[in-house]
Motif scaffolding. Structure first.
Motif, PDB file in Angstrom:
ATOM      1  N   TYR A 152     -17.963  -7.919   7.549  1.00  0.00           N
ATOM      2  CA  TYR A 152     -16.971  -7.984   6.480  1.00  0.00           C
ATOM      3  C   TYR A 152     -17.126  -6.772   5.559  1.00  0.00           C
ATOM      4  CZ  TYR A 152     -13.622 -10.424   3.530  1.00  0.00           C
ATOM      5  OH  TYR A 152     -12.487 -10.784   2.847  1.00  0.00           O
ATOM      6  N   ASP A 153     -16.016  -6.199   5.124  1.00  0.00           N
ATOM      7  CA  ASP A 153     -16.007  -4.999   4.290  1.00  0.00           C
ATOM      8  C   ASP A 153     -16.482  -5.339   2.876  1.00  0.00           C
ATOM      9  OD1 ASP A 153     -15.579  -2.603   3.018  1.00  0.00           O
ATOM     10  OD2 ASP A 153     -13.479  -2.405   3.621  1.00  0.00           O
ATOM     11  N   THR A 167     -18.525 -16.186   6.121  1.00  0.00           N
ATOM     12  CA  THR A 167     -18.455 -15.214   7.206  1.00  0.00           C
ATOM     13  C   THR A 167     -19.706 -15.282   8.076  1.00  0.00           C
ATOM     14  OG1 THR A 167     -18.056 -12.864   7.671  1.00  0.00           O
ATOM     15  CG2 THR A 167     -19.524 -13.368   5.850  1.00  0.00           C
TER      16      THR A 167
END
Length: 214
Positions: A152-153, A167
């Motif tokens: 995930y960014d 996540t």
């Protein structure tokens, strides 16, 4: 409410000593001597009150009742997190009809009872404190550790303070929350706690890691 089996999972008269999910975990990496020297500071916030709340976000009475009890607006969108750091209360959006509520240690039963009194209609509230714990990661190198651990960014433009997501983290699952400019939280399941704790320490070692007292 009278038909429900409700009990206090954290009674005043403690018969059995509670243990955090990391009670048996050991630090097996090289650590630095103080938080000031560290690129990453790791601290467990054990025994917080965790509750799962479900209801209809389109119901104004439901939203109003939650805000009345918790003193925070109900987040109504993916990634949104309502926080009051001074009181230690947060509400995180998990799905269109589900939220994770975290309150100070020992306050979960009181919070559950207040929600059940304030809310009407179709809703559910369940204490899940025993199955989860919180790891706080702080310091200048935390984002580098996160980038090594998840896809995930986490760039500030995509992950501002006040955002939280569920996540994949180090091939397990975790709820990742940004609660400050250089302060993040991982809400992790008891079954993954030792593994993820060791992963975080190993990933942080190259930056200088300090394990703060729990």
């Amino acid at each position: 409410m009278s038909d429900l089996a409700i009990f206090n999972v954290n009674p005043a008269a403690v018969v059995v000593k509670a243990e955090s999910p990391l009670a048996m975990s050991r630090v097996t990496v090289q650590t630095v001597g103080s938080a000031k020297e560290a690129g990453v500071v790791v601290r467990e916030h054990a025994f917080l009150g965790h509750l799962v709340l479900r209801g209809n976000a389109a119901d104004a009475a439901f939203c109003g009742g939650v805000e009345q009890v918790l003193g925070l607006p109900l987040p109504q969108g993916m990634g949104l997190l309502s926080m009051d750091t001074e009181r230690g209360v947060s509400i995180q959006w998990m799905s269109p009809d589900e939220w994770l509520v975290i309150v100070p240690a020992g306050r979960e039963h009181e919070t559950e009872m207040r929600l059940r009194t304030a809310l009407t209609g179709h809703f559910a509230v369940m204490i899940v404190s025993g199955g989860q714990t919180v790891l706080e990661l702080s310091g200048r190198a935390v984002r580098e550790v996160l980038m090594k651990s998840m896809a995930y960014d986490v760039h500030p433009s995509q992950f501002p303070v006040g955002k939280g997501v569920s996540t994949t983290f180090a091939k397990a699952s975790a709820i990742v929350r940004r609660v400050g400019e250089e302060r993040w939280e991982l809400v992790i399941r008891r079954s993954f706690a030792d593994y993820l704790y060791r992963w975080v320490l190993d990933a942080s070692e190259e930056f200088g890691v300090f394990v703060a007292s729990r």
